[in-house]
Design a protein around this motif. Structure first.
Motif, PDB file in Angstrom:
ATOM      1  N   GLN A   1      -5.858  -4.283   5.576  1.00 15.69           N
ATOM      2  CA  GLN A   1      -7.054  -4.278   4.744  1.00 15.69           C
ATOM      3  C   GLN A   1      -6.714  -4.678   3.308  1.00 15.69           C
ATOM      4  O   GLN A   1      -7.527  -5.265   2.601  1.00 15.69           O
ATOM      5  N   PHE A   2      -5.517  -4.388   2.898  1.00 16.83           N
ATOM      6  CA  PHE A   2      -5.051  -4.814   1.574  1.00 16.83           C
ATOM      7  C   PHE A   2      -4.604  -6.281   1.636  1.00 16.83           C
ATOM      8  O   PHE A   2      -4.534  -6.898   2.704  1.00 16.83           O
ATOM      9  N   HIS A   3      -4.273  -6.821   0.474  1.00 13.73           N
ATOM     10  CA  HIS A   3      -3.835  -8.212   0.365  1.00 13.73           C
ATOM     11  C   HIS A   3      -2.318  -8.249   0.172  1.00 13.73           C
ATOM     12  O   HIS A   3      -1.835  -8.027  -0.939  1.00 13.73           O
ATOM     13  N   PRO A   4      -1.549  -8.549   1.204  1.00 17.51           N
ATOM     14  CA  PRO A   4      -0.090  -8.601   1.018  1.00 17.51           C
ATOM     15  C   PRO A   4       0.325  -9.682   0.028  1.00 17.51           C
ATOM     16  O   PRO A   4       1.324  -9.534  -0.676  1.00 17.51           O
ATOM     17  N   GLU A   5      -0.448 -10.758  -0.039  1.00 11.87           N
ATOM     18  CA  GLU A   5      -0.088 -11.852  -0.952  1.00 11.87           C
ATOM     19  C   GLU A   5      -0.251 -11.456  -2.409  1.00 11.87           C
ATOM     20  O   GLU A   5       0.243 -12.147  -3.311  1.00 11.87           O
ATOM     21  N   LYS A   6      -0.937 -10.328  -2.685  1.00 16.00           N
ATOM     22  CA  LYS A   6      -1.126  -9.829  -4.044  1.00 16.00           C
ATOM     23  C   LYS A   6      -0.385  -8.519  -4.284  1.00 16.00           C
ATOM     24  O   LYS A   6      -0.572  -7.881  -5.313  1.00 16.00           O
ATOM     25  N   SER A   7       0.435  -8.100  -3.307  1.00 17.43           N
ATOM     26  CA  SER A   7       1.042  -6.765  -3.331  1.00 17.43           C
ATOM     27  C   SER A   7       2.528  -6.773  -3.646  1.00 17.43           C
ATOM     28  O   SER A   7       3.283  -5.918  -3.171  1.00 17.43           O
ATOM     29  N   SER A   8       2.966  -7.725  -4.442  1.00 16.95           N
ATOM     30  CA  SER A   8       4.336  -7.758  -4.955  1.00 16.95           C
ATOM     31  C   SER A   8       5.360  -7.718  -3.814  1.00 16.95           C
ATOM     32  O   SER A   8       5.133  -8.284  -2.751  1.00 16.95           O
ATOM     33  N   LYS A   9       6.478  -7.033  -4.026  1.00 17.31           N
ATOM     34  CA  LYS A   9       7.595  -7.079  -3.079  1.00 17.31           C
ATOM     35  C   LYS A   9       7.227  -6.489  -1.720  1.00 17.31           C
ATOM     36  O   LYS A   9       7.633  -7.015  -0.675  1.00 17.31           O
ATOM     37  N   LEU A  10       6.467  -5.385  -1.709  1.00 20.70           N
ATOM     38  CA  LEU A  10       6.101  -4.786  -0.430  1.00 20.70           C
ATOM     39  C   LEU A  10       5.215  -5.733   0.375  1.00 20.70           C
ATOM     40  O   LEU A  10       5.358  -5.853   1.597  1.00 20.70           O
ATOM     41  N   GLY A  11       4.307  -6.407  -0.305  1.00 26.49           N
ATOM     42  CA  GLY A  11       3.436  -7.351   0.386  1.00 26.49           C
ATOM     43  C   GLY A  11       4.209  -8.523   0.959  1.00 26.49           C
ATOM     44  O   GLY A  11       3.983  -8.934   2.105  1.00 26.49           O
ATOM     45  N   LEU A  12       5.145  -9.048   0.193  1.00 25.79           N
ATOM     46  CA  LEU A  12       5.965 -10.158   0.685  1.00 25.79           C
ATOM     47  C   LEU A  12       6.826  -9.719   1.868  1.00 25.79           C
ATOM     48  O   LEU A  12       7.085 -10.514   2.778  1.00 25.79           O
ATOM     49  N   SER A  13       7.242  -8.454   1.876  1.00 24.14           N
ATOM     50  CA  SER A  13       8.039  -7.966   3.011  1.00 24.14           C
ATOM     51  C   SER A  13       7.216  -7.973   4.297  1.00 24.14           C
ATOM     52  O   SER A  13       7.760  -8.223   5.381  1.00 24.14           O
ATOM     53  N   ILE A  14       5.911  -7.698   4.182  1.00 21.55           N
ATOM     54  CA  ILE A  14       5.050  -7.747   5.366  1.00 21.55           C
ATOM     55  C   ILE A  14       4.926  -9.189   5.867  1.00 21.55           C
ATOM     56  O   ILE A  14       4.987  -9.449   7.073  1.00 21.55           O
ATOM     57  N   LEU A  15       4.773 -10.135   4.964  1.00 20.00           N
ATOM     58  CA  LEU A  15       4.700 -11.532   5.375  1.00 20.00           C
ATOM     59  C   LEU A  15       6.020 -11.981   6.001  1.00 20.00           C
ATOM     60  O   LEU A  15       6.023 -12.731   6.995  1.00 20.00           O
ATOM     61  N   ARG A  16       7.142 -11.526   5.464  1.00 17.46           N
ATOM     62  CA  ARG A  16       8.440 -11.868   6.060  1.00 17.46           C
ATOM     63  C   ARG A  16       8.555 -11.292   7.476  1.00 17.46           C
ATOM     64  O   ARG A  16       9.078 -11.947   8.387  1.00 17.46           O
ATOM     65  N   SER A  17       8.066 -10.066   7.655  1.00 17.11           N
ATOM     66  CA  SER A  17       8.120  -9.451   8.983  1.00 17.11           C
ATOM     67  C   SER A  17       7.244 -10.213   9.964  1.00 17.11           C
ATOM     68  O   SER A  17       7.609 -10.383  11.137  1.00 17.11           O
ATOM     69  N   PHE A  18       6.088 -10.682   9.501  1.00 18.40           N
ATOM     70  CA  PHE A  18       5.208 -11.467  10.373  1.00 18.40           C
ATOM     71  C   PHE A  18       5.902 -12.765  10.793  1.00 18.40           C
ATOM     72  O   PHE A  18       5.804 -13.188  11.954  1.00 18.40           O
ATOM     73  N   ILE A  19       6.620 -13.369   9.888  1.00 21.17           N
ATOM     74  CA  ILE A  19       7.376 -14.575  10.217  1.00 21.17           C
ATOM     75  C   ILE A  19       8.468 -14.255  11.239  1.00 21.17           C
ATOM     76  O   ILE A  19       8.715 -15.015  12.178  1.00 21.17           O
ATOM     77  N   SER A  20       9.127 -13.111  11.088  1.00 19.03           N
ATOM     78  CA  SER A  20      10.154 -12.710  12.039  1.00 19.03           C
ATOM     79  C   SER A  20       9.574 -12.524  13.436  1.00 19.03           C
ATOM     80  O   SER A  20      10.195 -12.898  14.437  1.00 19.03           O
ATOM     81  N   ILE A  21       8.370 -11.937  13.504  1.00 13.78           N
ATOM     82  CA  ILE A  21       7.699 -11.797  14.795  1.00 13.78           C
ATOM     83  C   ILE A  21       7.450 -13.164  15.406  1.00 13.78           C
ATOM     84  O   ILE A  21       7.639 -13.389  16.607  1.00 13.78           O
TER      85      ILE A  21
END
Length: 202
Positions: A179-199
């Motif tokens: 529900q939040f915006h990972p692209e606007k959530s600094s390091k924690l948000g970028l970590s979620i995008l990295r995990s999605f790429i790993s998946i």
């Protein structure tokens, strides 16, 4: 490099999503019709626009039907509105969502609506998305309210009198949402995008 398809609802700017994806070494491509979905490794439903307008675009473009076909074989991440579209429907509009999950999206009940700013996300389970508890950036007026904190609803956030679903993690269906915006959530948000790429690379 992972080729990520970012769906264009034609109602908002997806520039911040593109910038964040490039920072985590992904190759974002704008999806405007079903032809653009060929050869993508994963799909992102971004958090821009209104519920009705997004549904109309998804249906008229044929993308909604393709999303139903791809689900379970291609990782899909919904951000904000993109997460809400996975449910039956929303107080924001009169059209049905994708219907992947049975809950209804409600207008939030908080001190200020829309809810804009940082909110604490509590994580109640494990997930391939590997989320970390902490503060993420929200910008919304609607959300799935009072979710049962179990799979696939593993992240919740308190805002005023509302308890909202903030992370959806359905590993079996390769379906994820924030529900939040990972692209606007600094390091924690970028970590979620990295995990999605790993998946996506599995």
């Amino acid at each position: 490099m992972v080729k990520l398809g970012v769906v264009d609802y034609r109602v908002g700017n997806v520039g911040s999503v593109f910038n964040a994806l490039r920072r985590v070494n992904a190759d974002p491509h704008l999806i405007k019709d079903i032809n653009d979905l060929s050869n993508v490794d994963a799909i992102i439903l971004p958090g821009v626009g209104s519920f009705n307008a997004a549904v109309v675009n998804l249906v008229n473009s044929g993308i909604a039907e393709e999303l139903n076909r791809f689900r379970g074989s291609v990782p899909i991440l919904g951000i904000c509105l993109g997460l809400q579209l996975m449910f039956r429907g929303s107080d924001e509009g009169k059209l049905s969502g994708l219907g992947w999950y049975g809950e209804w999206v409600r207008r939030i009940n908080g001190p200020r609506v829309p809810h804009i700013g940082w909110g604490y996300v509590k994580v109640n389970g494990e997930c391939g998305l590997a989320p970390t508890q902490g503060y993420y950036y929200f910008m919304h007026s609607y959300a799935v309210a009072n979710p049962t904190p179990s799979k696939p609803y593993i992240g919740i956030t308190k805002y005023g009198n509302s308890t909202i679903l903030s992370i959806l993690c359905d590993d079996n269906k390769l379906t994820y949402g924030t529900q939040f915006h990972p692209e606007k959530s600094s390091k924690l948000g970028l970590s979620i995008l990295r995990s999605f790429i790993s998946i996506t690379k599995r």
